[in-house]
Scaffold this active site. Sequence first.
Site, PDB file in Angstrom:
ATOM      1  N   ILE A 161       0.837  -1.200   0.000  1.00 23.84           N
ATOM      2  CA  ILE A 161       0.000   0.000   0.000  1.00 23.84           C
ATOM      3  C   ILE A 161       0.870   1.247   0.000  1.00 23.84           C
ATOM      4  O   ILE A 161       0.596   2.220  -0.728  1.00 23.84           O
ATOM      5  CB  ILE A 161      -0.957  -0.008   1.205  1.00 23.84           C
ATOM      6  CG1 ILE A 161      -1.990  -1.132   1.056  1.00 23.84           C
ATOM      7  CG2 ILE A 161      -1.665   1.342   1.336  1.00 23.84           C
ATOM      8  CD1 ILE A 161      -2.874  -1.321   2.270  1.00 23.84           C
ATOM      9  N   PRO A 210       1.628  -2.061  10.331  1.00 18.04           N
ATOM     10  CA  PRO A 210       0.661  -2.731  11.201  1.00 18.04           C
ATOM     11  C   PRO A 210       0.808  -2.237  12.635  1.00 18.04           C
ATOM     12  O   PRO A 210       1.851  -1.682  13.007  1.00 18.04           O
ATOM     13  CB  PRO A 210       1.049  -4.211  11.085  1.00 18.04           C
ATOM     14  CG  PRO A 210       2.503  -4.182  10.736  1.00 18.04           C
ATOM     15  CD  PRO A 210       2.700  -2.967   9.885  1.00 18.04           C
ATOM     16  N   ARG A 238      -3.816   1.892  11.028  1.00 17.45           N
ATOM     17  CA  ARG A 238      -4.507   1.482  12.250  1.00 17.45           C
ATOM     18  C   ARG A 238      -4.566   2.668  13.200  1.00 17.45           C
ATOM     19  O   ARG A 238      -3.575   3.381  13.387  1.00 17.45           O
ATOM     20  CB  ARG A 238      -3.796   0.302  12.923  1.00 17.45           C
ATOM     21  CG  ARG A 238      -3.927  -1.018  12.184  1.00 17.45           C
ATOM     22  CD  ARG A 238      -5.369  -1.539  12.242  1.00 17.45           C
ATOM     23  NE  ARG A 238      -5.543  -2.820  11.563  1.00 17.45           N
ATOM     24  CZ  ARG A 238      -5.954  -2.952  10.306  1.00 17.45           C
ATOM     25  NH1 ARG A 238      -6.198  -1.870   9.576  1.00 17.45           N
ATOM     26  NH2 ARG A 238      -6.112  -4.151   9.781  1.00 17.45           N
ATOM     27  N   ASP A 262      -8.585   7.735   8.602  1.00 10.23           N
ATOM     28  CA  ASP A 262      -9.696   6.846   8.264  1.00 10.23           C
ATOM     29  C   ASP A 262      -9.896   5.790   9.346  1.00 10.23           C
ATOM     30  O   ASP A 262     -10.798   4.963   9.240  1.00 10.23           O
ATOM     31  CB  ASP A 262      -9.418   6.164   6.913  1.00 10.23           C
ATOM     32  CG  ASP A 262     -10.600   5.332   6.426  1.00 10.23           C
ATOM     33  OD1 ASP A 262     -11.734   5.846   6.439  1.00 10.23           O
ATOM     34  OD2 ASP A 262     -10.391   4.165   6.030  1.00 10.23           O
ATOM     35  N   GLU A 267     -13.172   1.613  17.396  1.00 13.86           N
ATOM     36  CA  GLU A 267     -14.147   1.778  16.320  1.00 13.86           C
ATOM     37  C   GLU A 267     -15.399   0.962  16.620  1.00 13.86           C
ATOM     38  O   GLU A 267     -15.277  -0.192  17.043  1.00 13.86           O
ATOM     39  CB  GLU A 267     -13.526   1.347  14.986  1.00 13.86           C
ATOM     40  CG  GLU A 267     -12.343   2.212  14.588  1.00 13.86           C
ATOM     41  CD  GLU A 267     -11.635   1.753  13.327  1.00 13.86           C
ATOM     42  OE1 GLU A 267     -10.800   2.509  12.817  1.00 13.86           O
ATOM     43  OE2 GLU A 267     -11.922   0.627  12.851  1.00 13.86           O
ATOM     44  N   HIS A 286     -13.486   4.488   8.467  1.00 14.92           N
ATOM     45  CA  HIS A 286     -12.801   3.248   8.064  1.00 14.92           C
ATOM     46  C   HIS A 286     -13.346   2.730   6.723  1.00 14.92           C
ATOM     47  O   HIS A 286     -13.758   1.572   6.602  1.00 14.92           O
ATOM     48  CB  HIS A 286     -12.952   2.182   9.147  1.00 14.92           C
ATOM     49  CG  HIS A 286     -11.856   1.148   9.102  1.00 14.92           C
ATOM     50  ND1 HIS A 286     -11.315   0.587  10.235  1.00 14.92           N
ATOM     51  CD2 HIS A 286     -11.206   0.567   8.066  1.00 14.92           C
ATOM     52  CE1 HIS A 286     -10.391  -0.291   9.899  1.00 14.92           C
ATOM     53  NE2 HIS A 286     -10.309  -0.319   8.582  1.00 14.92           N
TER      54      HIS A 286
END
Length: 319
Positions: A161, A210, A238, A262, A267, A286
């Site tokens: 990404i 991560p 994250r 995001d 959450e 998200h």
Amino acid sequence: MKIVVLDGYALNPGDLTWEGFEQFGEITVYDRTSYTNTSEIIQRIGEAEVVITNKTPIDETVLAQTPKVQYIGVIATGYNVVDTQAAGERGIVVTNIPSYGTEAVAQFTFALLLEITSQVGLHNRSVHAGDWQNSVDFMYTKTPLMELRGKTFGLIGYGAIAQATARIAHAMNMTVIYANHRPKEAEEWAAQVSLNELYQRSDVISLHVPQTKDTTEMINRSAIAKMKDGVILLNTARGGLLDEAAVAEALNTGKIAAAGVDVVSTEPIQSDNPLLQAKNCIITPHIAWAPVETRERLMGIAVDNLSGFLNGQPQNVVN
């Protein structure tokens, strides 16, 4: 074979189909299952041999009372919702979905950045409110805008990404630097630097690692102090990577000019999250992974994962 989907709504709110799983057996799909009601999770799994989950946790207690489970398919990249050790001890295969949303998340990262720097939404609302009709000039701006050309874009982490995001930054004529936990080759226009150097040089910092013990709240007061005044911070990785109180404080003082996130630490977002009251903070729920094309790809990989398991050739196994 009995298949149960514990929380299918996020992946398929009605615009996709579960028919790919139907070839393997009887499927029951729940839109949502309580994350905290262990009895409900156990009851819904019942006699199923295959469990599909996104965020519904499957721990030792659940596994101990659902002995027929042979396979758990996590329909996400992160698989911390499953006690993989307990599953492995019972001979249960656990799989995840890696690399399904690379381009979508990179695109969304830049959507956040472009909203911060170009303020399209603000000016659209202004025009519809009548401000342009009443303007004495042919144009106006409601806030200072920023050109990205020549700015330094720093990526923390340099996986798939991050690399896709870096290509967009390069196309925007930005200087691209990245910090990674180990040496990693890159295109000639991207330079690997230390984390401290990245903090010091970057006009924009984008997170692509991560969440681990080492990265939890890595963006804290100490890290922020090393950054340029007026830096822009982006997080599509994250939420726990940020010390949210420290980031909110830096936004309110202007040390961080703006942030686009995001993801948040808990959450759905909680009403007391300090980012909700911070200046110049764009928060989205998200959704970087949520384009229909991306979810279709995820669904296809999930079906392939189960097919591979049933054919004795499991793929994307995480335990």
